[in-house]
Design an enzyme around this catalytic site. Structure first.
Site, PDB file in Angstrom:
ATOM      1  N   ASP A 115      63.552  -5.758  14.279  1.00 61.94           N
ATOM      2  CA  ASP A 115      63.571  -5.655  12.989  1.00 61.94           C
ATOM      3  C   ASP A 115      62.212  -5.894  12.460  1.00 61.94           C
ATOM      4  OD1 ASP A 115      66.309  -4.801  12.197  1.00 61.94           O
ATOM      5  OD2 ASP A 115      67.131  -6.913  12.280  1.00 61.94           O
ATOM      6  N   ASP A 180      71.317   0.176  12.439  1.00 64.36           N
ATOM      7  CA  ASP A 180      70.279  -0.593  11.504  1.00 64.36           C
ATOM      8  C   ASP A 180      68.695  -0.219  12.008  1.00 64.36           C
ATOM      9  OD1 ASP A 180      72.791  -2.030  12.075  1.00 64.36           O
ATOM     10  OD2 ASP A 180      71.813  -3.740  10.868  1.00 64.36           O
TER      11      ASP A 180
HETATM   12  N1  GLY Z   1      70.517  -5.325   9.709  1.00 65.19           N
HETATM   13  C1  GLY Z   1      71.410  -6.572   9.641  1.00 65.19           C
HETATM   14  C2  GLY Z   1      72.408  -6.128   8.612  1.00 65.19           C
HETATM   15  O1  GLY Z   1      72.376  -5.100   8.085  1.00 65.19           O
HETATM   16  O2  GLY Z   1      73.254  -7.211   8.188  1.00 65.19           O
END
Ligand code: GLY
Length: 419
Positions: A115, A180
């Site tokens: 991330d 994601d």
């Molecule tokens: N990327 C983590 C979420 O969307 O909760």
């Protein structure tokens, strides 16, 4: 509150003077921006000197919950400040944006988390786009190099998490990839353009192709998570961590996918990515369980026969269904970009749906009263129901993508390029 009007009065003045048109669309954007400035100023005031902790959500008692610089949400607050600077041209916002961006720098060496795109591209990336500060560029390139270390050439993908298993399954993930992760590819595309080195871009494309093949179902819905064999690269199974079930469609994941494949089309002009983004968008828009205000339930399949809300909650406490405003704000922003790549009816549908979402989110049902809601903009987001975490709360990323959608819509109605 009055103080904030005084201190930040300059930008309000600029906005109102700039608004010579009575065009209701412009008034809609301007009213939301003025509100966002006020609410974000309240947030800054409440944060005081708590540098090192970044606003994320609220706790059960309504008090602020924060993350350190290594949490996946750390880039959204600095990104919000950069967008307010862009929208108002007020240097007060730039000062704050810089102050909240710079402490994230250690993430440039973060190889433990996929991330870093969220954390660094939304903060330093936005800052670089506005300032062209070379030090930001160097930090972003190093971050992209760190992200590349998570690429496995057997799987043709970037690994999302180190391990774990689904809340309602026994399989232990060896090489999990979550939908994601499509969002983190934007940093890699940027790095290739910044450095001239095609390897960042090639890896982004390779990851997107594999996700497109295994994580997007025929009807345009998505698996939250794909398990791969790290040696053979074989797809083992589609699963979920934050959705209702392995075969369901977690709403925010669907939003990440629409956004991610749209950006892949922007960067490659590969029609397969456009088609995938559209299939995913059409699934969202045409879903029979999408409420009329276009803010989805936290999972598209919570109306299936046999659904027991809260079934997977550790506390088994959630006895009602919940919306996810964050899924809606991500999708609104994505649909505005997607609308710029298509024509005729599709263009109209994507633009109108984005505007419907923004109109709902700006209504008192979703937009908080000034100074309330922990000083976040939007109410009614959902983090992870199966984990019993962040249910029906504000979330900083809901606010970020709401503002980004407004920024994009503002450009669109002023006949400027959307990006
Ligand atoms: N990327 C983590 C979420 O969307 O909760």
């Amino acid at each position: 509150m009055r103080n904030s009007r005084f201190i930040f009065g300059s930008f309000i003045f600029i906005l109102l003077v700039g608004c010579t048109s009575v065009d209701s669309r412009k008034q809609f954007v301007e009213e939301n921006i003025i509100y966002a400035c006020e609410q974000t100023h309240c947030m800054l005031t409440s944060l005081g000197e708590t540098q090192g902790r970044y606003p994320r959500s609220t706790k059960k008692d309504g008090s602020l919950s924060t993350t350190d610089i290594y949490g996946w949400t750390s880039g959204f607050f600095p990104g919000t400040l950069w967008m307010l600077y862009e929208l108002t041209n007020d240097s007060c916002w730039k000062e704050k944006a810089v102050e909240w961006t710079l402490p994230l720098e250690p993430n440039k060496y973060n190889t433990k988390d996929h991330d870093v795109g969220f954390m660094m591209y939304n903060s330093f990336g936005r800052g670089f786009a506005l300032t062209k500060d070379k030090s930001y560029r160097d930090i972003l390139v190093q971050t992209a190099n760190s992200l590349m270390t998570r690429f496995n050439p057997n799987v043709h993908s970037i690994k999302s998490w180190e391990g774990g298993k689904a809340p309602h399954d026994t399989i232990v993930w060896q090489f999990p990839v979550i939908i994601d992760n499509m969002m983190n590819l934007e940093l890699l595309f940027w790095a290739s353009k910044a450095t001239g080195d095609p390897s960042f871009r090639n890896i982004a494309i390779s990851h997107a192709e594999k996700t497109m093949k295994y994580q997007i179902r025929k009807d345009g819905s998505s698996y939250h998570l794909a398990c791969y064999d790290p040696e053979t690269g074989n797809f083992i199974k589609g699963e979920t961590s934050q959705g209702y079930s392995n075969e369901s469609t977690w709403s925010r994941g669907q939003g990440w996918g629409i956004y991610g494949f749209t950006l892949c089309y922007r960067e490659t002009k590969d029609p397969r990515f456009l088609k995938t983004a559209q299939r995913m968008a059409d699934y969202y828009i045409n879903h029979p369980n999408l409420p009329s205000d276009k803010i989805p339930w936290w999972d598209f399949d919570t109306h299936r026969p046999g659904f027991i809300p809260g079934k997977f909650s550790k506390t088994n406490k959630y006895i009602q269904n919940y919306r996810d405003a964050s899924a809606a704000s991500v999708t609104a922003s994505a649909l505005l970009e997607l609308s710029s790549y298509v024509k005729d009816d599709k263009k109209k549908i994507y633009t109108e749906t984005a505007l419907q979402i923004l109109t709902s989110l700006s209504s008192p049902e979703y937009r908080a009263e000034e100074g309330k809601n922990g000083n976040f903009i939007l109410k009614h987001s959902t983090g992870a129901i199966p984990h019993g975490s962040e249910v029906d709360v504000p979330l900083i990323y809901a606010d970020y993508y709401f503002l980004e959608a407004l920024l994009r819509y503002n450009r669109m109605i002023n006949n400027k390029p959307i990006l």
